[in-house]
Scaffold this motif. Structure first.
Motif, PDB file in Angstrom:
ATOM      1  N   ALA A   1       4.079   5.735  -5.557  1.00  0.00           N
ATOM      2  CA  ALA A   1       4.053   5.725  -7.026  1.00  0.00           C
ATOM      3  C   ALA A   1       3.050   6.729  -7.564  1.00  0.00           C
ATOM      4  O   ALA A   1       3.316   7.439  -8.554  1.00  0.00           O
ATOM      5  CB  ALA A   1       3.734   4.324  -7.513  1.00  0.00           C
ATOM      6  N   ARG A   2       1.894   6.827  -6.904  1.00  0.00           N
ATOM      7  CA  ARG A   2       0.883   7.794  -7.341  1.00  0.00           C
ATOM      8  C   ARG A   2       1.367   9.221  -7.165  1.00  0.00           C
ATOM      9  O   ARG A   2       1.135  10.076  -8.021  1.00  0.00           O
ATOM     10  CB  ARG A   2      -0.410   7.593  -6.540  1.00  0.00           C
ATOM     11  N   ARG A   3       2.040   9.475  -6.014  1.00  0.00           N
ATOM     12  CA  ARG A   3       2.563  10.818  -5.782  1.00  0.00           C
ATOM     13  C   ARG A   3       3.590  11.222  -6.828  1.00  0.00           C
ATOM     14  O   ARG A   3       3.636  12.365  -7.288  1.00  0.00           O
ATOM     15  CB  ARG A   3       3.168  10.916  -4.378  1.00  0.00           C
ATOM     16  N   ARG A   4       4.433  10.273  -7.193  1.00  0.00           N
ATOM     17  CA  ARG A   4       5.441  10.561  -8.218  1.00  0.00           C
ATOM     18  C   ARG A   4       4.772  10.868  -9.555  1.00  0.00           C
ATOM     19  O   ARG A   4       5.209  11.768 -10.295  1.00  0.00           O
ATOM     20  CB  ARG A   4       6.383   9.365  -8.367  1.00  0.00           C
ATOM     21  N   GLU A   5       3.687  10.148  -9.882  1.00  0.00           N
ATOM     22  CA  GLU A   5       2.975  10.399 -11.122  1.00  0.00           C
ATOM     23  C   GLU A   5       2.339  11.771 -11.129  1.00  0.00           C
ATOM     24  O   GLU A   5       2.325  12.481 -12.143  1.00  0.00           O
ATOM     25  CB  GLU A   5       1.918   9.317 -11.333  1.00  0.00           C
ATOM     26  N   GLU A   6       1.756  12.183  -9.953  1.00  0.00           N
ATOM     27  CA  GLU A   6       1.114  13.484  -9.858  1.00  0.00           C
ATOM     28  C   GLU A   6       2.122  14.624  -9.995  1.00  0.00           C
ATOM     29  O   GLU A   6       1.843  15.660 -10.612  1.00  0.00           O
ATOM     30  CB  GLU A   6       0.394  13.619  -8.516  1.00  0.00           C
ATOM     31  N   LYS A   7       3.340  14.454  -9.413  1.00  0.00           N
ATOM     32  CA  LYS A   7       4.378  15.469  -9.499  1.00  0.00           C
ATOM     33  C   LYS A   7       4.923  15.595 -10.919  1.00  0.00           C
ATOM     34  O   LYS A   7       5.284  16.684 -11.370  1.00  0.00           O
ATOM     35  CB  LYS A   7       5.509  15.154  -8.528  1.00  0.00           C
ATOM     36  N   SER A   8       4.972  14.460 -11.589  1.00  0.00           N
ATOM     37  CA  SER A   8       5.498  14.495 -12.962  1.00  0.00           C
ATOM     38  C   SER A   8       4.437  15.054 -13.919  1.00  0.00           C
ATOM     39  O   SER A   8       4.756  15.587 -14.951  1.00  0.00           O
ATOM     40  CB  SER A   8       5.938  13.101 -13.399  1.00  0.00           C
TER      41      SER A   8
ATOM     42  N   HIS B   1       0.824  -1.203   0.000  1.00  0.00           N
ATOM     43  CA  HIS B   1       0.000   0.000   0.000  1.00  0.00           C
ATOM     44  C   HIS B   1       0.862   1.258   0.000  1.00  0.00           C
ATOM     45  O   HIS B   1       0.588   2.220  -0.740  1.00  0.00           O
ATOM     46  CB  HIS B   1      -0.916  -0.007   1.225  1.00  0.00           C
ATOM     47  N   LEU B   2       1.932   1.277   0.789  1.00  0.00           N
ATOM     48  CA  LEU B   2       2.819   2.434   0.848  1.00  0.00           C
ATOM     49  C   LEU B   2       3.515   2.662  -0.488  1.00  0.00           C
ATOM     50  O   LEU B   2       3.654   3.817  -0.943  1.00  0.00           O
ATOM     51  CB  LEU B   2       3.851   2.255   1.959  1.00  0.00           C
ATOM     52  N   ARG B   3       3.976   1.596  -1.094  1.00  0.00           N
ATOM     53  CA  ARG B   3       4.639   1.731  -2.396  1.00  0.00           C
ATOM     54  C   ARG B   3       3.676   2.252  -3.444  1.00  0.00           C
ATOM     55  O   ARG B   3       4.064   3.062  -4.309  1.00  0.00           O
ATOM     56  CB  ARG B   3       5.204   0.376  -2.832  1.00  0.00           C
ATOM     57  N   ARG B   4       2.441   1.819  -3.391  1.00  0.00           N
ATOM     58  CA  ARG B   4       1.440   2.273  -4.358  1.00  0.00           C
ATOM     59  C   ARG B   4       1.166   3.762  -4.195  1.00  0.00           C
ATOM     60  O   ARG B   4       1.052   4.493  -5.202  1.00  0.00           O
ATOM     61  CB  ARG B   4       0.161   1.470  -4.169  1.00  0.00           C
ATOM     62  N   ARG B   5       1.096   4.231  -2.927  1.00  0.00           N
ATOM     63  CA  ARG B   5       0.859   5.656  -2.676  1.00  0.00           C
ATOM     64  C   ARG B   5       2.029   6.498  -3.174  1.00  0.00           C
ATOM     65  O   ARG B   5       1.849   7.561  -3.764  1.00  0.00           O
ATOM     66  CB  ARG B   5       0.646   5.893  -1.188  1.00  0.00           C
TER      67      ARG B   5
END
Length: 209
Positions: free
Chosen positions: A202-209, A196-200
């Motif tokens: 990954a989502r944050r990195r996608e939003e920043k990019s 779950h932490l890794r998924r969150r």
């Protein structure tokens, strides 16, 4: 070890005494540990105590059998060393273990008679020290004293170790299933949290990019 345990468990009481005593005696009486055939004397003594805990043999009598076989085996080893020691040490089978034999000799020279006692608790010395004591012409009465004290301490210790290990095994066996279930559940929870932490992240990195 499991093979020996299962085999001894299948034997009747009197035969267990005889087998355990024979294995302890053989380990101490001859150079079997140095000619390629290992006799599990110590293991047999511990298993004897385990079988006593299971009620298959008497703790008192299996202890007597182990102690008696240990003392007698060392005495035979001493006599073999006294009569045939020099010639045996130069056989092809023992020449392969020259380094270990030299270590045993050094131990004898440093500890003297006490080496007979202390050697009882070290595997490779247990098979060699009695014969080396005989080869060095140690007075038998002196050898017998340290042999008897060491045999009693070692024999009682091994059988009691097996006896109390049997008690511990039953306690552990009773809770093993619950412990395994708790451990498995903990691992599952940890795996879910990490995923779950890794998924969150990954989502944050996608939003920043």
């Amino acid at each position: 070890m499991n093979v020996i345990t299962d085999w001894l468990r299948g034997l009747s009481g009197p035969v267990v005494y005889a087998v355990v005593a024979t294995l302890v005696f053989a380990e101490d009486a001859i150079f079997v540990g140095f000619v390629g055939f290992v006799v599990p004397g110590e293991t047999s003594a511990i298993l004897g105590g385990l079988l006593a805990h299971q009620g298959k043999v008497s703790l008192a009598w299996i202890t007597v059998a182990v102690v008696g076989a240990a003392i007698l085996g060392d005495s035979v080893g001493y006599e073999i060393g006294r009569r045939f020691g020099p010639s045996l040490l130069h056989t092809r089978a023992l020449r392969r273990h020259e380094e270990r034999i030299d270590r045993a000799r050094d131990f004898m020279s440093r500890r003297g008679s006490a080496a007979v006692f202390f050697g009882r608790f070290i595997a490779f010395l247990r098979t060699m020290v009695p014969a080396l004591a005989g080869t060095s012409r140690m007075p038998y009465r002196r050898f017998l004293f340290y042999n008897a004290v060491g045999g009693i301490a070692w024999g009682v210790g091994c059988t009691l170790l097996g006896y109390f290990a049997g008690a511990a095994y039953r306690r552990v066996e009773g809770v093993a299933g619950r412990v395994a279930a708790i451990a498995l559940a903990a691992l599952v929870v940890i795996a879910i949290v990490v995923w779950h932490l890794r998924r969150r992240r990954a989502r944050r990195r996608e939003e920043k990019s």
